[in-house]
Design a protein around this motif. Structure first.
Motif, mmCIF file in Angstrom:
data_model
loop_
_atom_site.group_PDB
_atom_site.id
_atom_site.type_symbol
_atom_site.label_atom_id
_atom_site.label_comp_id
_atom_site.label_asym_id
_atom_site.label_seq_id
_atom_site.Cartn_x
_atom_site.Cartn_y
_atom_site.Cartn_z
ATOM 1 N N ALA A 227 11.666 -4.879 5.524
ATOM 2 C CA ALA A 227 11.635 -4.397 6.907
ATOM 3 C C ALA A 227 10.284 -4.657 7.556
ATOM 4 C CB ALA A 227 11.963 -2.909 6.950
ATOM 5 N N LEU A 228 9.246 -4.861 6.755
ATOM 6 C CA LEU A 228 7.906 -5.111 7.280
ATOM 7 C C LEU A 228 7.615 -6.598 7.481
ATOM 8 C CD1 LEU A 228 5.869 -2.542 5.175
ATOM 9 C CD2 LEU A 228 6.577 -2.345 7.555
ATOM 10 N N MET B 97 0.813 -1.187 0.000
ATOM 11 C CA MET B 97 0.000 0.000 0.000
ATOM 12 C C MET B 97 0.865 1.262 0.000
ATOM 13 S SD MET B 97 -3.266 -0.703 2.455
ATOM 14 C CE MET B 97 -3.595 -2.381 2.900
ATOM 15 N N PHE B 98 1.980 1.217 0.748
ATOM 16 C CA PHE B 98 2.844 2.381 0.767
ATOM 17 C C PHE B 98 3.472 2.606 -0.608
ATOM 18 C CE2 PHE B 98 3.388 1.195 5.440
ATOM 19 C CZ PHE B 98 2.403 2.077 5.853
ATOM 20 N N VAL C 226 -6.273 -0.894 12.105
ATOM 21 C CA VAL C 226 -5.239 -0.814 13.128
ATOM 22 C C VAL C 226 -5.134 0.636 13.578
ATOM 23 C CG1 VAL C 226 -3.935 -2.778 12.223
ATOM 24 C CG2 VAL C 226 -3.373 -0.467 11.452
ATOM 25 N N SER C 227 -4.352 0.877 14.596
ATOM 26 C CA SER C 227 -4.203 2.246 15.088
ATOM 27 C C SER C 227 -3.351 3.053 14.107
ATOM 28 C CB SER C 227 -3.546 2.247 16.465
ATOM 29 O OG SER C 227 -2.193 1.852 16.356
ATOM 30 N N PRO C 228 -3.600 4.357 14.017
ATOM 31 C CA PRO C 228 -2.756 5.204 13.168
ATOM 32 C C PRO C 228 -1.285 5.133 13.576
ATOM 33 C CG PRO C 228 -4.736 6.398 13.790
ATOM 34 C CD PRO C 228 -4.732 5.110 14.566
ATOM 35 N N LYS C 229 -1.038 5.004 14.886
ATOM 36 C CA LYS C 229 0.348 4.910 15.354
ATOM 37 C C LYS C 229 1.067 3.723 14.710
ATOM 38 C CE LYS C 229 3.168 4.539 19.471
ATOM 39 N NZ LYS C 229 3.233 4.435 20.907
ATOM 40 N N SER C 230 0.394 2.567 14.653
ATOM 41 C CA SER C 230 1.004 1.387 14.031
ATOM 42 C C SER C 230 1.294 1.643 12.561
ATOM 43 C CB SER C 230 0.086 0.172 14.167
ATOM 44 O OG SER C 230 -0.031 -0.213 15.496
ATOM 45 N N ALA C 231 0.333 2.253 11.859
ATOM 46 C CA ALA C 231 0.518 2.515 10.426
ATOM 47 C C ALA C 231 1.692 3.468 10.201
ATOM 48 C CB ALA C 231 -0.764 3.086 9.832
ATOM 49 N N TYR C 232 1.830 4.494 11.046
ATOM 50 C CA TYR C 232 2.957 5.414 10.899
ATOM 51 C C TYR C 232 4.283 4.715 11.199
ATOM 52 C CZ TYR C 232 0.180 9.588 10.070
ATOM 53 O OH TYR C 232 -0.640 10.527 9.516
ATOM 54 N N GLN C 233 4.296 3.808 12.182
ATOM 55 C CA GLN C 233 5.521 3.045 12.476
ATOM 56 C C GLN C 233 5.883 2.159 11.284
ATOM 57 O OE1 GLN C 233 4.418 1.121 16.155
ATOM 58 N NE2 GLN C 233 5.409 2.697 17.402
#
Length: 168
Positions: free
Chosen positions: A36-37, A1-2, A17-24
């Motif tokens: 890396a994912l 997706m990125f 999922v939480s936005p925090k997880s997506a930003y990480q």
């Protein structure tokens, strides 16, 4: 997706999922790409018993507690299983760790009912039947509770000098 230029907030929404997880994840992806994912496997410590020992433990649990010295009742508590693991495999497990291990093997820990050895069941039954009704408090009537709906007061019942009386 990125790689498709989808923003982290949209990734979070789509994957729930939480936005925090997506930003990480986005940061990891920018620094190291898709590799890396990749999953690093389950988190937490590895099981301290080998697959062979796990099979033996399941067999011991199938034998029942009496076969291993607990004759007062026929329940496997997590504490007993932790003790059994220590005795048979010389590995220390916490009670919560033994609980997780039991669930993994398809068992559920039981909690024994604790009774005083001197308990007189007949006297307890007689007391419940004869005395309990006399000593228990009567139930509160339904209107005495505070869980009822509140009705708005009618303007007619409001005193003339009450705040808001002229706001009809």
């Amino acid at each position: 997706m990125f790689e498709q230029k989808i923003k982290p907030l949209e990734v979070a929404r789509r994957l729930r999922v939480s936005p925090k997880s997506a930003y990480q994840w986005h940061q990891l992806w920018r620094d190291g790409g898709a590799r890396a994912l990749a999953s690093r496997g389950p988190s937490g410590s590895r099981c301290r018993l080998s697959p062979r020992c796990l099979k033996k433990l399941a067999a011991y649990l199938d034998e029942g507690p009496a076969a291993h010295g607990w004759v007062e009742d026929q329940v496997w508590t997590a504490a007993r299983v932790a003790t059994l693991i220590g005795r048979k495999f010389h590995v220390s497990y916490s009670v919560s760790g033994a609980t997780r291990l039991m669930h993994r093997l398809g068992f559920s820990p039981q909690v024994p009912t604790r009774r005083v050895a001197e308990r007189d069941e007949q006297a307890v039954t007689v007391w419940k039947e004869a005395t309990w009704d006399e000593v228990k408090e009567p139930a509160r009537p339904a209107e005495a509770t505070s869980a009822s709906r509140t009705r708005q007061a009618s303007p007619a019942g409001r005193p003339k000098d009450a705040p808001g009386a002229d706001a009809e």
